[in-house]
Design an enzyme around this catalytic site. Sequence first.
Site, mmCIF file in Angstrom:
data_model
loop_
_atom_site.group_PDB
_atom_site.id
_atom_site.type_symbol
_atom_site.label_atom_id
_atom_site.label_comp_id
_atom_site.label_asym_id
_atom_site.label_seq_id
_atom_site.Cartn_x
_atom_site.Cartn_y
_atom_site.Cartn_z
ATOM 1 N N ASN A 125 4.477 0.272 -7.237
ATOM 2 C CA ASN A 125 4.138 1.355 -6.325
ATOM 3 C C ASN A 125 3.880 2.627 -7.121
ATOM 4 O O ASN A 125 4.053 2.659 -8.342
ATOM 5 C CB ASN A 125 5.237 1.563 -5.291
ATOM 6 C CG ASN A 125 4.672 1.841 -3.909
ATOM 7 O OD1 ASN A 125 3.986 2.834 -3.706
ATOM 8 N ND2 ASN A 125 4.947 0.941 -2.953
ATOM 9 N N PRO A 167 0.827 -1.213 0.000
ATOM 10 C CA PRO A 167 0.000 0.000 0.000
ATOM 11 C C PRO A 167 0.858 1.258 0.000
ATOM 12 O O PRO A 167 1.825 1.374 0.758
ATOM 13 C CB PRO A 167 -0.801 -0.136 1.292
ATOM 14 C CG PRO A 167 -0.963 -1.608 1.462
ATOM 15 C CD PRO A 167 0.348 -2.191 0.989
ATOM 16 N N CYS A 168 0.472 2.202 -0.850
ATOM 17 C CA CYS A 168 1.376 3.297 -1.198
ATOM 18 C C CYS A 168 0.795 4.676 -0.943
ATOM 19 O O CYS A 168 1.342 5.672 -1.413
ATOM 20 C CB CYS A 168 1.746 3.177 -2.674
ATOM 21 S SG CYS A 168 0.313 2.956 -3.764
ATOM 22 N N SER A 169 -0.309 4.784 -0.202
ATOM 23 C CA SER A 169 -0.956 6.080 -0.056
ATOM 24 C C SER A 169 -0.060 7.121 0.597
ATOM 25 O O SER A 169 -0.194 8.320 0.335
ATOM 26 C CB SER A 169 -2.246 5.937 0.746
ATOM 27 O OG SER A 169 -1.989 5.420 2.038
ATOM 28 N N PHE A 226 2.883 7.726 -0.047
ATOM 29 C CA PHE A 226 3.813 8.283 -1.026
ATOM 30 C C PHE A 226 3.099 8.949 -2.196
ATOM 31 O O PHE A 226 3.749 9.442 -3.119
ATOM 32 C CB PHE A 226 4.757 7.192 -1.551
ATOM 33 C CG PHE A 226 5.600 6.609 -0.468
ATOM 34 C CD1 PHE A 226 6.654 7.320 0.071
ATOM 35 C CD2 PHE A 226 5.321 5.359 0.048
ATOM 36 C CE1 PHE A 226 7.423 6.800 1.097
ATOM 37 C CE2 PHE A 226 6.088 4.830 1.073
ATOM 38 C CZ PHE A 226 7.139 5.549 1.600
#
EC number: 2.1.1.37
Length: 344
Positions: free
Chosen positions: A149, A97-99, A101
């Site tokens: 990502n 999960p990349c929220s 960034f």
Amino acid sequence: MRPDWDWSLKDLKRVPQNGRKVFTSFACGGGSTMGYKLAGFIVLGNVEIDPQMMRIYRQNHDPRFTFLMPIQQFKEIPNSELPAELFDLDILDGSPPCSVFSMSGDREEKWGGEFMFREGQAKQQLDNLFFDFLDVAEKLQPRAIVAENVSGMIKGNARGYVSLVLSRFREIGYRPQLFLLNSATMGVPQKRERLFFIAARKDLKLPKLQLEFNEPPVLYRDIREGTGSTINPQSLTFRRWLKRRPKDLNIGDITAREEGKVSNFNTILIRNQKVPNTLASSSVFLRTDQPQHISETDIIRIQTFPRDYDFLDAGVQYVCGMSVPPLMMKRIALEIYKQWFEEK
């Protein structure tokens, strides 16, 4: 002949298998899983923290091995209690999960904090998940690692984080490469720019991977079908639609973003003669020529999901927006197979 983005899960039965094995983490709806399968790989199973997403994954992908748990728990399972096949993987796949960034919002303020990525899940420190994923790689020692990502990871202060990730790849015995790819160049009707970390195990002495894609763009008019829900004339969304809908629908580059950003108040107008913007789980996609949202069929096609995918009780846009477009992963997986695994 149907285009690549118009496909069915039943079509997978006709894909010749190459015998190479994949295990995936942070699987969500299985976008990458379907991409590997379209490329002929065998996907053994997944790790997933979200019970709803796991039900959907099992329904659509019939995996042999599934682990409904945080990845931190999975990596602590004794090796003797894991299936032997997981220690003979060709690819370990994951989309941590990349929220934190994402370029939207005050991302730096989120770094180091613990958050629930979604209601009902355990709190996790999201910027540590990539390292948890690499701990799993160190444990399983696959021949290759693929991690997807957001492009925000290589922008601004996050570049220091990327350096740490690359150092960890090398520390556990892999040679990592970074690829910034746009799905619009890969036959996907969507301008989705994503960063891919792809690494080969050093002892295999595989050549550097070359990834270049230049397929013609697929425009919204090519995939548009069905009637979307009508915009409420009394709503703020309708006022935005009236203000922002183009007066000349034939201007502009077909691959350009509409206003310099992916979204404006999460409201995106889609033009017939352009490639749709990035499909996010929370985006509001509107047609320019009618006061309508795009249809669910449009969403499925923009994300290149199969037409017979069973979303069960989940929202179509949520599942699609949280997943890797299968066709994007198929293109990458085919190149990995050709350049690294195919018998010469």
